[in-house]
Design an enzyme around this catalytic site. Sequence first.
Site, PDB file in Angstrom:
ATOM      1  CG  HIS A  49      78.600   7.946  -4.961  1.00 45.38           C
ATOM      2  ND1 HIS A  49      78.216   9.113  -5.271  1.00 45.38           N
ATOM      3  CD2 HIS A  49      79.851   7.915  -5.377  1.00 45.38           C
ATOM      4  CE1 HIS A  49      78.786   9.868  -6.081  1.00 45.38           C
ATOM      5  NE2 HIS A  49      79.827   9.220  -6.302  1.00 45.38           N
ATOM      6  CD  GLU A  76      74.276   7.695  -5.635  1.00 45.10           C
ATOM      7  OE1 GLU A  76      73.425   8.084  -6.216  1.00 45.10           O
ATOM      8  OE2 GLU A  76      74.879   8.348  -4.477  1.00 45.10           O
ATOM      9  CG  HIS A 196      71.999  16.196  -2.742  1.00 43.29           C
ATOM     10  ND1 HIS A 196      73.071  15.215  -2.947  1.00 43.29           N
ATOM     11  CD2 HIS A 196      72.369  17.071  -1.949  1.00 43.29           C
ATOM     12  CE1 HIS A 196      74.186  16.074  -2.152  1.00 43.29           C
ATOM     13  NE2 HIS A 196      73.708  17.261  -1.634  1.00 43.29           N
TER      14      HIS A 196
END
Length: 245
Positions: A49, A76, A196
């Site tokens: 990310h 991401e 998450h």
Amino acid sequence: MTKNKPYTRLSVNINKIATLRNARGENIPDLEKVAIDCQRFGAEGITVHPRPDERHIRRADVFALRPLLDVEFNIEGYPSPEFIDLVLKAHPEQVTLVPDAPGVLTSSAGWDVEPNAAFLSGVVERFKDAGIRTSIFVGTDIDNIRAAAATGTDRIELYTKPYADAFAADHDAAVAPFVEASAAARGLGLGVNAGHDLNLENLAWFRRSLPWLHEVSIGHALICDALYLGLEQTIRRYRAALRED
């Protein structure tokens, strides 16, 4: 295995490795070696990310990792022009669109899709035209998932912090909205990813409850566990949790 039931893949998010490396301004730990080791130890994907301030993953890391990986590469991030350019040049197997503001510490919510539908549809179209699978990061609201499907995305990624926060108090109640959301997504023709705060305590229950789960992306908890268990043993345990029935 149920007919047509997807095999749930483990994608290891290596941002925390980059954070540790950057703390000393050197190349210890070696991010590229860790990524290679993750796939050697059984990870079926690598997630990064990159953020605008490059506080962990850097643009250069993305290009360095791309030719080294034999497993799925998932990038991401917020689809800024710079991010879109990076993804199109690196050409990962998957891009996950998240609504993070530039300075946010970590992803804390999914997209409110409807107000951003035109924007997201345009981004999805660009990536799909390039042959890159797209996934949109969302919560469990069914109308929001319908709006995500209308953008043309291939998958959604369910934001699982609410599940993780409620898991200890009531496993069934914690996972129920995600079961509904995944069923709705499947009915709309979407693949389902999740991520998450999934960890070794809550992952197996989540996986058993969502039989149509394609992929989980796990970073922080997995790297923390690796401090005690070692990276190879940790990846093995996470994969085992995804295989429990």
